[in-house]
Structure formats: structure tokens, C-alpha cells
Write an enzyme that holds these catalytic residues in place. Structure first.
Site, PDB file in Angstrom:
ATOM      1  CG  ASP A  37     -25.536 -30.019  29.442  1.00  0.00           C
ATOM      2  OD1 ASP A  37     -26.717 -30.417  29.450  1.00  0.00           O
ATOM      3  OD2 ASP A  37     -25.144 -29.052  28.755  1.00  0.00           O
ATOM      4  CG  HIS A  38     -29.605 -35.680  31.757  1.00  0.00           C
ATOM      5  ND1 HIS A  38     -29.094 -36.742  31.038  1.00  0.00           N
ATOM      6  CD2 HIS A  38     -30.473 -36.240  32.649  1.00  0.00           C
ATOM      7  CE1 HIS A  38     -29.623 -37.863  31.456  1.00  0.00           C
ATOM      8  NE2 HIS A  38     -30.456 -37.597  32.446  1.00  0.00           N
ATOM      9  NE  ARG A  39     -27.918 -28.486  27.316  1.00  0.00           N
ATOM     10  CZ  ARG A  39     -27.507 -27.240  27.114  1.00  0.00           C
ATOM     11  NH1 ARG A  39     -28.261 -26.394  26.421  1.00  0.00           N
ATOM     12  NH2 ARG A  39     -26.349 -26.822  27.599  1.00  0.00           N
TER      13      ARG A  39
END
Length: 486
Positions: free
Chosen positions: A455-457
Site C-alpha cells: 500500500d503506497h499510502r
């Protein structure tokens, strides 16, 4: 207090709203004990056996096998005091299902005046006793000849004053109505099909055309058995139309299609994957690793006396590598919670498993606290339970990080989708003998490819790369990594 207890389908965890009855383990008239398994139910997460809440005798079963039942709906009635004699029921309190059902002959013998506007009994869409078609509300068309009422003021004056003639004029000939064409099942072509709503729903779920069936029920109605028999029978050959000038075109109709109801594990997986794919921004990185030393370490481990009865596979070393890498990069084991990130100090390690019921992801609770032997035993139990279809909803809840072993299918790697609530998932590909540069020379080595989706968040490129690199370093030389990191 009534001695008949109604058992409702309970909530089996995680807010499930429905379940499918796979098999009844008891039948009407059986004597059962407290906590005896009575029914096997498949939810969106697992197939579980439900125990009885009371001891007694099975009085009634409300749903057949294969039915989907909402949580809280009655599924079985139990007589908790079967030795107390016959059950007394008042006429007003008796359940509708237990009242005597009038026969078709008795219904046909009842005459109903058309002015009363009563609906005659019958099947929906079929002909009811008395010649009318039963519909949901009011009457259907009446098959008997219609009687005309004299119109008010519509009689000519001379006819009103003229004396009655001794000879009546001949009535106008009735129009000739052609007989309806019959299809191959003895019903009018395009006419209504006699079937109850549950049977119609079953036919829709199984992709069966009711118009092609011959009913075996009352008045030629179609029953559940007719639909199930048609669904299980091989497709009948369609009559061929021979063209005189050209061959017939290929058929792409419903007879060459299969419709599979989406329910249970498949339905839950679809919902979770769609929600995750369009909520968490996915990034996937790949790393190819020489696992020759790791495979030799596994061989030496299998030779040890205390490990001879333990299932040892490359996946065990991958799981250990992931757990050690999480300790070095704790942010990977976290959850996006809107306005905050929840970093977890425990690892519930999920292992994706393909079963006959579909893909499930049970997890090993607090796997980071286990020794290598304890991790091996936990993985063996997890896989055996999943293959037996006995994984409980609790075992599939609360996962924090997942491994999917696509290598068992001969696949090199993949771009896996994150399970909801997790920030990383690792795809472990097949271990193959490939040419590899080792100590300045090209040699055959045992090589695998890892794919990490995150998850790039939460995880940026640097963190994801370091985490994946640490996993690769452990698999390339597990003994050196253990000495360096522990």
C-alpha cells in the site's frame, strides 16, 4: 413455556448475514443431545458445523440442503420434552405449515360465485380449480364463456313496446377460436408455466429454462426435483434444421454456457478484492534470488533427528524471512485507518490456500513469537485444516501480512492484491534450476522470484525495497542472516 424450541441460524462471526445449508446431520424424529452437531453451514468464510442448543427430538427442519438462509431465521424445531406425550396445539396457535392441506379434488368441488371476487387456490401462473388462472393479486382470465349483461338504456324503443314474439331469432354464431398450438411438453406455446416462486428462483440460479420442462407435480406443475434433474442431466440435443443452400451457423446460445451462482467464499473474495484494488494504491516490486544455499540448509534440517517427522518446505524459510524482515521494518506491518496509521507489534501471518471452496487466507496468530519448529507445526496444521474445509472464521480474521505461494502451480511470480486491512503481501514463485553467475562463473543454481505488493499510502518505495531486499538476503544465505540479525 412451550416445549418446542426454534433454533435460529446464529451469527458465526465477522458480521456475516447469511449462510448456505450444506448438509443436515440429523433428520425429523431423531433424538439429539446438547451440543451435538446438527447441521453443516457454509458462510462467506468457512464451512462450520453448528451444535444443538437443546437436547430433545427433532420436530421440524425448515430449510432443505442447498438453501441460503439469513442469520436469525429459524432452521430447525426441537421438542425438548419428547416423553411428555403428544404435543397440544390450539387451532389458532398451530403453525400454518402444520395445518391440513385440502386436496385438489376438494378444492375443485367448491363453487365460488364470480360476483364475490374471491381468488381461487392454485399455482402462480397456472390454471386454478374452476378454470381460472391464479395470479398474485385478483383474478386471471376466466376460461368459461362470458355472459353479457344488458346495457342500461341500450334497448331500442320499439323492442321495449313490442309484444314478445313466440319464436326467438337465431343467435349469431360464436366466433371460432383456433386451438392454441402446443409445445413439446403439452402446454400452449408461450403459455404460463406452473411453478412456485422457490422453484422459479432455483431454476434461475441453475440456468434452467422452465418452459423446456415437463412438470411432475400437481396439475403438471414443475417441482424442485424436476429442475435439479434437468440441471444435472446432460444437455439434450437440439433439433437440427437442415439448410438447403448453406450449412448452419455456429450456435452461441445459453445451451453452451454455464452459470455459476456467486456465493460463499467466492462472493466474499470478490468483494474484498474489488474493495482493496480500488481503495489502496498498489505498488509491486520484484526480486530474483539464488536460493541454492537455503535449499541445502533445508536438506540438512530434514536430516536432524528432531525434524524427521516435521513437514519442511521452502515456504517455511520464506515465512521466517518475512517475520525477521518485519522486525527490521515495523511500518510494513500496519493498517491505514483514515486519519492515522496503526502499526502493529504482532504479526498474524496469513498463508493463502487454494481449496475446493475457493481461495481462503487463514493466518497464524502472533507468528513472530514462534520458533522455527513452532512455525513449521503451525503451518502444517493450517494447511491440513484448510484442505479438510474445517477452517473457522476466527482463523481467517485479523490477518496483518500475507504470503501467497504461487510457485506450487509452477508460476514464477505475480502481482497479488492486498487483503483488506493489510499493507503488504508477498508472492513466492517457483524454485527453478537456472543458469546463474556464481563466483564469476555461470553455473546451474536454484533460483526463485519474489513479488511484493504494498500500500503506497503507508509504504514508500525505499521502505518497500529494503523490506524485499532483506527477505532476499535471508533466502540467499539464511545462516549468515540469522547470525547478523539475531
Amino acid at each position: 413455556m412451550s416445549r418446542i424450541k426454534t433454533f435460529n441460524l446464529p451469527d458465526l462471526g465477522e458480521g456475516l448475514t447469511e449462510g448456505e445449508i450444506l448438509a443436515w446431520l440429523v433428520k425429523v424424529g431423531d433424538d439429539i443431545e446438547l451440543n451435538q452437531p446438527i447441521v453443516e453451514v457454509e458462510t462467506a468464510k468457512a464451512a462450520v458445523e453448528i451444535p444443538a442448543k437443546w437436547a430433545g427430538r427433532v420436530q421440524a427442519i425448515h430449510h432443505p440442503e442447498g438453501a441460503t438462509v439469513e442469520v436469525g431465521s429459524p432452521i430447525i424445531a426441537i421438542d425438548t420434552d419428547p416423553n411428555a406425550g403428544p404435543i397440544e396445539q390450539s387451532t389458532t396457535g398451530a403453525p400454518a405449515a402444520e395445518l391440513p392441506t385440502p386436496s385438489a379434488a376438494s378444492l375443485a368441488a367448491v363453487e365460488v360465485a364470480p360476483e364475490e371476487g374471491m381468488v381461487e387456490p392454485g399455482l402462480i401462473g397456472g390454471v386454478a380449480p374452476g378454470g381460472r388462472t391464479a395470479v398474485l393479486v385478483g383474478y386471471g382470465p376466466r376460461n368459461a364463456p362470458a355472459k353479457r349483461r344488458p346495457r342500461k338504456g341500450g334497448v331500442p324503443a320499439q323492442a321495449a313496446t313490442a309484444p314478445a314474439a313466440p319464436v326467438q331469432p337465431a343467435p349469431a354464431p360464436a366466433p371460432v377460436v383456433p386451438a392454441p398450438a402446443l409445445n413439446g411438453n403439452g402446454r400452449p406455446a408461450g403459455g404460463p408455466v406452473l411453478a412456485k416462486p422457490p422453484v422459479r428462483k432455483l431454476a434461475k440460479d441453475l440456468g434452467v429454462d422452465l418452459a423446456t420442462l415437463t412438470g411432475s407435480g400437481p396439475l403438471g406443475s414443475i417441482t424442485r426435483e424436476d429442475v435439479q434433474q434437468a440441471a444435472s442431466a446432460p444437455a439434450a440435443a437440439e433439433p437440427l434444421t437442415v439448410a438447403t443452400t448453406a450449412t448452419a451457423a455456429a450456435s452461441f446460445g445459453a445451451d453452451r454456457e454455464q452459470r455459476i451462482p456467486v456465493k460463499g467464499v467466492r462472493k466474499l473474495t470478490a468483494e474484498n478484492m474489488s474493495r482493496s484494488a480500488f481503495t489502496a494504491p498498489h505498488v509491486t516490486e520484484f526480486l530474483t534470488v539464488d536460493m541454492t544455499r537455503a535449499m541445502k540448509a533445508l536438506d540438512r534440517l530434514r536430516e536432524r533427528r528432531e525434524w524427521r517427522d516435521v513437514r519442511v518446505s521452502p515456504l517455511l524459510l520464506v515465512a521466517k524471512a518475512v517475520l525477521l524482515a518485519v522486525k527490521r521494518h515495523p511500518m510494513v506491518n500496519s493498517t491505514w485507518a483514515g486519519d492515522e496509521i496503526v502499526v502493529k507489534d504482532y504479526v498474524n501471518l496469513g498463508i493463502a490456500a487454494a481449496t475446493e471452496r475457493g481461495l481462503i487466507v487463514p493466518n497464524i496468530k502472533d507468528a513472530g513469537r514462534l520458533s522455527l519448529r513452532g512455525l513449521a507445526d503451525a503451518m502444517t496444521d493450517l494447511v491440513q485444516t484448510a484442505k479438510a474445509g474445517k477452517t473457522s472464521p476466527a482463523d481467517m480474521s485479523g490477518g496483518t501480512l500475507t504470503i501467497t505461494n504461487v510457485g506450487v502451480f509452477g508460476v514464477d511470480t505475480g502481482t497479488p492484491i492486498l487483503p483488506p486491512g493489510e499493507s503488504a503481501i508477498l508472492a513466492f514463485g517457483a524454485v527453478r534450476e537456472l543458469p546463474w553467475v556464481h563466483k564469476g562463473k555461470v553455473k546451474p543454481r536454484l533460483v526463485t522470484t519474489l513479488g511484493l505488493s504494498f500500500d503506497h499510502r503507508i509504504i514508500d518505495g525505499e521502505l518497500g525495497s529494503k523490506f524485499l531486499r532483506d527477505i532476499g538476503d535471508f533466502l540467499a544465505d539464511p545462516e549468515a542472516a540469522l547470525l547478523a540479525w539475531t
